[in-house]
Design a protein around this motif. Sequence first.
Motif, PDB file in Angstrom:
ATOM      1  N   VAL A  80       0.803  -1.224   0.000  1.00 13.85           N
ATOM      2  CA  VAL A  80       0.000   0.000   0.000  1.00 13.85           C
ATOM      3  C   VAL A  80       0.839   1.280   0.000  1.00 13.85           C
ATOM      4  CG1 VAL A  80      -1.965  -1.161   1.096  1.00 13.85           C
ATOM      5  CG2 VAL A  80      -0.303   0.075   2.519  1.00 13.85           C
ATOM      6  N   VAL A  81       2.158   1.135  -0.070  1.00 12.94           N
ATOM      7  CA  VAL A  81       3.008   2.332  -0.100  1.00 12.94           C
ATOM      8  C   VAL A  81       3.337   2.711  -1.536  1.00 12.94           C
ATOM      9  CG1 VAL A  81       3.975   1.947   2.201  1.00 12.94           C
ATOM     10  CG2 VAL A  81       5.150   1.038   0.208  1.00 12.94           C
ATOM     11  N   ALA A  82       3.488   4.018  -1.761  1.00  2.85           N
ATOM     12  CA  ALA A  82       3.753   4.535  -3.099  1.00  2.85           C
ATOM     13  C   ALA A  82       5.248   4.566  -3.426  1.00  2.85           C
ATOM     14  CB  ALA A  82       3.167   5.938  -3.240  1.00  2.85           C
ATOM     15  N   GLY A  83       6.087   4.420  -2.426  1.00  6.54           N
ATOM     16  CA  GLY A  83       7.529   4.454  -2.639  1.00  6.54           C
ATOM     17  C   GLY A  83       8.240   4.037  -1.377  1.00  6.54           C
ATOM     18  N   PRO A  84       9.560   4.037  -1.426  1.00  2.00           N
ATOM     19  CA  PRO A  84      10.310   3.617  -0.238  1.00  2.00           C
ATOM     20  C   PRO A  84      10.091   4.577   0.933  1.00  2.00           C
ATOM     21  CG  PRO A  84      11.785   4.012  -2.120  1.00  2.00           C
ATOM     22  CD  PRO A  84      10.406   4.387  -2.539  1.00  2.00           C
ATOM     23  N   PRO A  85       9.967   4.036   2.135  1.00  2.10           N
ATOM     24  CA  PRO A  85       9.808   4.901   3.309  1.00  2.10           C
ATOM     25  C   PRO A  85      11.121   5.598   3.654  1.00  2.10           C
ATOM     26  CG  PRO A  85       9.940   2.610   3.981  1.00  2.10           C
ATOM     27  CD  PRO A  85       9.939   2.621   2.485  1.00  2.10           C
ATOM     28  N   VAL A  86      10.999   6.662   4.414  1.00  2.16           N
ATOM     29  CA  VAL A  86      12.165   7.367   4.946  1.00  2.16           C
ATOM     30  C   VAL A  86      12.203   7.083   6.440  1.00  2.16           C
ATOM     31  CG1 VAL A  86      13.221   9.625   5.346  1.00  2.16           C
ATOM     32  CG2 VAL A  86      12.008   9.162   3.185  1.00  2.16           C
ATOM     33  N   THR A  87      13.326   6.548   6.895  1.00  3.72           N
ATOM     34  CA  THR A  87      13.475   6.205   8.303  1.00  3.72           C
ATOM     35  C   THR A  87      14.494   7.120   8.956  1.00  3.72           C
ATOM     36  OG1 THR A  87      13.033   3.875   7.794  1.00  3.72           O
ATOM     37  CG2 THR A  87      14.054   4.351   9.913  1.00  3.72           C
ATOM     38  N   ARG A  88      14.115   7.649  10.107  1.00  7.77           N
ATOM     39  CA  ARG A  88      15.031   8.453  10.910  1.00  7.77           C
ATOM     40  C   ARG A  88      15.066   7.848  12.304  1.00  7.77           C
ATOM     41  NH1 ARG A  88      12.230  12.038   7.713  1.00  7.77           N
ATOM     42  NH2 ARG A  88      13.503  13.355   6.384  1.00  7.77           N
ATOM     43  N   THR A  89      16.264   7.652  12.833  1.00  8.64           N
ATOM     44  CA  THR A  89      16.404   7.062  14.166  1.00  8.64           C
ATOM     45  C   THR A  89      17.044   8.077  15.103  1.00  8.64           C
ATOM     46  OG1 THR A  89      18.531   6.073  13.601  1.00  8.64           O
ATOM     47  CG2 THR A  89      16.577   4.710  13.286  1.00  8.64           C
ATOM     48  N   PHE A  90      16.572   8.058  16.344  1.00 10.08           N
ATOM     49  CA  PHE A  90      17.035   9.002  17.358  1.00 10.08           C
ATOM     50  C   PHE A  90      17.291   8.221  18.641  1.00 10.08           C
ATOM     51  CE2 PHE A  90      14.136  10.982  14.426  1.00 10.08           C
ATOM     52  CZ  PHE A  90      14.731  12.182  14.084  1.00 10.08           C
ATOM     53  N   ASP A  91      18.546   8.150  19.040  1.00  8.79           N
ATOM     54  CA  ASP A  91      18.833   7.444  20.287  1.00  8.79           C
ATOM     55  C   ASP A  91      19.475   8.364  21.333  1.00  8.79           C
ATOM     56  OD1 ASP A  91      21.388   7.679  19.257  1.00  8.79           O
ATOM     57  OD2 ASP A  91      21.800   5.538  19.212  1.00  8.79           O
ATOM     58  N   ARG A  92      19.483   9.638  21.043  1.00  8.74           N
ATOM     59  CA  ARG A  92      20.026  10.601  21.997  1.00  8.74           C
ATOM     60  C   ARG A  92      19.070  11.776  22.092  1.00  8.74           C
ATOM     61  NH1 ARG A  92      23.242  15.188  22.376  1.00  8.74           N
ATOM     62  NH2 ARG A  92      23.294  15.577  20.148  1.00  8.74           N
ATOM     63  N   SER A  93      18.899  12.301  23.295  1.00  5.82           N
ATOM     64  CA  SER A  93      18.067  13.478  23.485  1.00  5.82           C
ATOM     65  C   SER A  93      18.833  14.498  24.325  1.00  5.82           C
ATOM     66  CB  SER A  93      16.735  13.111  24.146  1.00  5.82           C
ATOM     67  OG  SER A  93      16.964  12.554  25.410  1.00  5.82           O
ATOM     68  N   ILE A  94      18.361  15.702  24.291  1.00  5.30           N
ATOM     69  CA  ILE A  94      18.967  16.777  25.059  1.00  5.30           C
ATOM     70  C   ILE A  94      18.079  17.056  26.258  1.00  5.30           C
ATOM     71  CG2 ILE A  94      19.641  19.226  25.045  1.00  5.30           C
ATOM     72  CD1 ILE A  94      20.111  18.869  21.986  1.00  5.30           C
ATOM     73  N   PRO A  95      18.586  16.871  27.471  1.00  2.00           N
ATOM     74  CA  PRO A  95      17.778  17.167  28.663  1.00  2.00           C
ATOM     75  C   PRO A  95      17.387  18.650  28.696  1.00  2.00           C
ATOM     76  CG  PRO A  95      19.772  15.956  29.244  1.00  2.00           C
ATOM     77  CD  PRO A  95      19.912  16.356  27.813  1.00  2.00           C
TER      78      PRO A  95
END
Length: 100
Positions: free
Chosen positions: A83-98
């Motif tokens: 059901v997708v029209a193209g490849p997905p874009v994945t972004r990963t976040f494993d760090r945050s700023i307190p």
Amino acid sequence: MSMTVLLEVQLRADLPTETVEAAIRETLAQTADFPGNESLEVIVDDADATRVVVVERWASSADHDAYVAWRATPEGAAALGDVVAGPPVTRTFDRSIPLA
């Protein structure tokens, strides 16, 4: 350490909404059951209902990596691919700023 994944997907506009949403539910039910998944949410773009972002929380990067590897196998193949029209874009976040 927990991590967040944003998966941006452009959905096919030529399919009935019910078909698309059923594929999303089926795929994300499997994702929710995968070890290390903490939460899932699908948010829909206000300007374009065929553009969605899946917000995933994982207990660790290793858990997410295992999930991605599983999705690349025949057993892990997802209905979402139909059901997708193209490849997905994945972004990963494993760090945050307190903030405090």
